[in-house]
Scaffold this motif. Structure first.
Motif, PDB file in Angstrom:
ATOM      1  N   GLY A 168       0.806  -1.218   0.000  1.00 55.07           N
ATOM      2  CA  GLY A 168       0.000   0.000   0.000  1.00 55.07           C
ATOM      3  C   GLY A 168       0.836   1.263   0.000  1.00 55.07           C
ATOM      4  N   ALA A 210      -1.699  -1.295  -3.937  1.00 53.43           N
ATOM      5  CA  ALA A 210      -2.796  -0.438  -3.496  1.00 53.43           C
ATOM      6  C   ALA A 210      -2.340   1.017  -3.572  1.00 53.43           C
ATOM      7  CB  ALA A 210      -3.224  -0.801  -2.074  1.00 53.43           C
ATOM      8  N   ALA A 257      -2.636   5.083  -3.108  1.00 50.20           N
ATOM      9  CA  ALA A 257      -3.258   6.192  -2.389  1.00 50.20           C
ATOM     10  C   ALA A 257      -3.835   7.175  -3.403  1.00 50.20           C
ATOM     11  CB  ALA A 257      -2.226   6.878  -1.498  1.00 50.20           C
ATOM     12  N   GLN A 285      -6.884   2.803  -2.266  1.00 47.20           N
ATOM     13  CA  GLN A 285      -6.905   2.989  -0.813  1.00 47.20           C
ATOM     14  C   GLN A 285      -7.775   4.199  -0.481  1.00 47.20           C
ATOM     15  OE1 GLN A 285      -2.523   2.842   0.141  1.00 47.20           O
ATOM     16  NE2 GLN A 285      -3.269   1.643   1.864  1.00 47.20           N
ATOM     17  N   TYR A 324      -8.881  -0.121 -11.065  1.00 46.21           N
ATOM     18  CA  TYR A 324      -8.745  -0.869  -9.805  1.00 46.21           C
ATOM     19  C   TYR A 324      -9.872  -1.888  -9.682  1.00 46.21           C
ATOM     20  CZ  TYR A 324     -11.976   2.848  -8.247  1.00 46.21           C
ATOM     21  OH  TYR A 324     -13.035   3.738  -8.141  1.00 46.21           O
ATOM     22  N   MET A 331      -9.636  -0.742  -0.515  1.00 42.06           N
ATOM     23  CA  MET A 331      -9.235  -1.098   0.844  1.00 42.06           C
ATOM     24  C   MET A 331      -9.142   0.173   1.674  1.00 42.06           C
ATOM     25  SD  MET A 331      -5.131  -1.997   0.809  1.00 42.06           S
ATOM     26  CE  MET A 331      -5.235  -2.417   2.549  1.00 42.06           C
ATOM     27  N   ASN A 332      -9.249   0.022   2.973  1.00 44.66           N
ATOM     28  CA  ASN A 332      -9.210   1.181   3.853  1.00 44.66           C
ATOM     29  C   ASN A 332      -7.767   1.597   4.119  1.00 44.66           C
ATOM     30  OD1 ASN A 332      -9.168  -1.382   5.441  1.00 44.66           O
ATOM     31  ND2 ASN A 332      -8.714   0.031   7.132  1.00 44.66           N
ATOM     32  N   PHE A 333      -7.587   2.923   4.332  1.00 44.00           N
ATOM     33  CA  PHE A 333      -6.340   3.467   4.845  1.00 44.00           C
ATOM     34  C   PHE A 333      -6.643   4.072   6.199  1.00 44.00           C
ATOM     35  CE2 PHE A 333      -3.471   7.210   5.229  1.00 44.00           C
ATOM     36  CZ  PHE A 333      -2.314   6.493   5.481  1.00 44.00           C
ATOM     37  N   ASP A 340      -7.640  -3.826   5.984  1.00 39.76           N
ATOM     38  CA  ASP A 340      -6.194  -3.904   6.188  1.00 39.76           C
ATOM     39  C   ASP A 340      -5.795  -4.669   7.443  1.00 39.76           C
ATOM     40  OD1 ASP A 340      -6.687  -2.168   8.308  1.00 39.76           O
ATOM     41  OD2 ASP A 340      -5.454  -0.533   7.522  1.00 39.76           O
ATOM     42  N   PHE A 353       0.223  -7.700   4.246  1.00 36.99           N
ATOM     43  CA  PHE A 353       0.169  -6.297   3.798  1.00 36.99           C
ATOM     44  C   PHE A 353       1.376  -5.552   4.331  1.00 36.99           C
ATOM     45  CE2 PHE A 353      -0.832  -1.857   4.761  1.00 36.99           C
ATOM     46  CZ  PHE A 353      -1.158  -1.392   3.488  1.00 36.99           C
ATOM     47  N   ASN A 406       3.577  -1.453   3.647  1.00 31.88           N
ATOM     48  CA  ASN A 406       3.607  -0.163   2.968  1.00 31.88           C
ATOM     49  C   ASN A 406       4.821  -0.071   2.053  1.00 31.88           C
ATOM     50  OD1 ASN A 406       1.323   1.557   4.172  1.00 31.88           O
ATOM     51  ND2 ASN A 406       2.302   0.707   6.006  1.00 31.88           N
TER      52      ASN A 406
END
Length: 417
Positions: free
Chosen positions: A194, A217, A219, A242, A281, A285-287, A316, A371, A373
């Protein structure tokens, strides 16, 4: 008195001293020979009429003729071989061993060998970076945006379910192709990276260094998102969006503009802005979002909109209070949850330990999702693990293939419609 003591030393008694020295015959003989030789050389010089020989006294010599340099006439250049289609005119060329007259470019050699050479500046001396390109599986993702599953919204192009039921999660997802070298039923591992798109350097590293089956993923805030996503998908990476969601310590911890907030539950304007950032996409997914995902009233309309547009949702896994799985099941929304967060700390030993935990969980449960970053060191550790996954008996899988609904995979649920 005459005795030995009174006689001259070394002279016999009674010897007479000669008045004149005796002639030296050897000396006169040498003089005569030298004179004869000189006389003979002079006579030869006079006879031959060679003044140089006379000057040198008869010694041998050689005469060299010196002429000005004349360059050779220019040779006609050999005919150039026919240019190969698609080869750049300025590329360096090399002779292929298989044929004397066949010329291939450096770019073609790099493409055939899977090795890419990056030179720093001109062709002169300098650092050279050699990148070994990952093996190409041959899987190609559908171009985006696909008009069948797109519509124009207030902020840009939005995904939608097509007239014949085609969903973006099916069209844009990377298909799972089991390797024939793995045993049937091999444990499956999905890796999701992400924060892609925020930093150009780490974004390019994620696109180029990670194997194709790793999901990226993005941003919603980085520059040039559409072109970056297009490059990632051209490399074979499945892509997620995200969506920033409200954490418990908001606004001290602010995920960014258009964050989905609990107090604005039911207002989907921010969600539509986020979903219009780039096409292609397969899911959302959530951030962050610890508070938002724990509030059923705020979460339900967001997940309902995601499902209505033919996407799946990935949690996540950071918040134990998240109601995403329960809400998604009520909405019949394809959903998955991260099993192991791989970069709780950035220490290499910690990342390797988390990857070992992910592998253990995949072996126990048949599948697992990890997952992390997009950080340079994290990408390098994940890339090494992903390249070695098959040797360890693990099937590297796009995360969309693990999104389920009622125990069925996303692909199966789509086929049943």
């Amino acid at each position: 008195m005459k005795d030995e003591l009174h006689q001259p030393l070394g002279r016999p008694t009674g010897a007479k001293r000669p008045d004149t020295p005796a002639p030296k015959r050897g000396l006169w003989t040498g003089v005569a020979i030298f004179g004869a030789l000189a006389l003979g050389g002079g006579v030869f010089a006079l006879v031959s009429h060679d003044p140089l020989l006379a000057t040198l006294g008869g010694r041998p010599y050689a005469v060299a003729k010196i002429e000005p340099y004349q360059p050779p006439p220019p040779q006609p250049a050999p005919p150039a071989p026919p240019a190969q289609q698609g080869a750049p005119a300025t590329a360096e060329a090399a002779i292929q061993p298989g044929g004397r007259d066949h010329v291939v470019t450096v770019g073609e050699i790099e493409q055939q060998s899977g090795v890419k050479v990056l030179r720093n500046g001109a062709s002169g001396p300098g650092p050279i970076i050699i990148q070994v390109q990952p093996e190409d599986s041959g899987v190609r993702l559908a171009p985006a945006p696909d008009r069948r599953i797109s519509e124009k919204g207030r902020y840009g192009v939005l995904p939608r379910i097509g007239a014949e039921g085609a969903r973006p999660m099916d069209i844009y997802a990377r298909p799972y192709v089991p390797s024939p070298r793995l045993k049937p039923g091999a444990p499956r591992i999905a890796l999701v990276v992400g924060g892609v798109g925020l930093n150009p350097q780490t974004t390019e590293a994620a696109i180029n260094e990670l194997p194709e089956a790793v999901t990226l993923a993005y941003a919603p805030y980085g520059p040039g998102l559409e072109s970056s996503v297009a490059r990632a998908r051209a490399r074979g990476h499945e892509v997620l969006l995200q969506a920033p969601m409200e954490p418990f310590d908001y606004p001290q911890n602010n995920p960014g503009p258009h964050t989905l907030l609990v107090e604005r539950s039911g207002d989907l304007d921010d969600l539509l802005w986020l979903m219009s950032r780039f096409p292609g996409y397969a899911g959302v997914m959530n951030f962050l979002g610890g508070r938002f995902t724990a509030d059923e009233n705020a979460l339900t309309p967001v997940l309902a909109e995601i499902g209505k547009r033919g996407l799946f949702f990935l949690d996540d896994g950071a918040s134990p209070q998240s109601l995403a799985a329960k809400t998604a099941d009520q909405l019949s929304l394809p959903e998955a949850r991260v099993d192991v967060i791989l970069d709780q700390t950035s220490a290499p030993q910690s990342i390797d330990a988390a990857l070992a935990q992910l592998e253990e969980r995949a072996v126990q449960n048949g599948s697992a999702i990890g997952f992390a970053n997009a950080q340079a060191q994290t990408i390098s550790r994940l890339a090494r693990f992903a390249r070695e996954a098959e040797k360890r008996g693990l099937a590297l899988t796009p995360v969309s293939a693990m999104a389920s609904r009622g125990g069925r995979t996303a692909a199966a649920s789509g086929a049943s419609k």
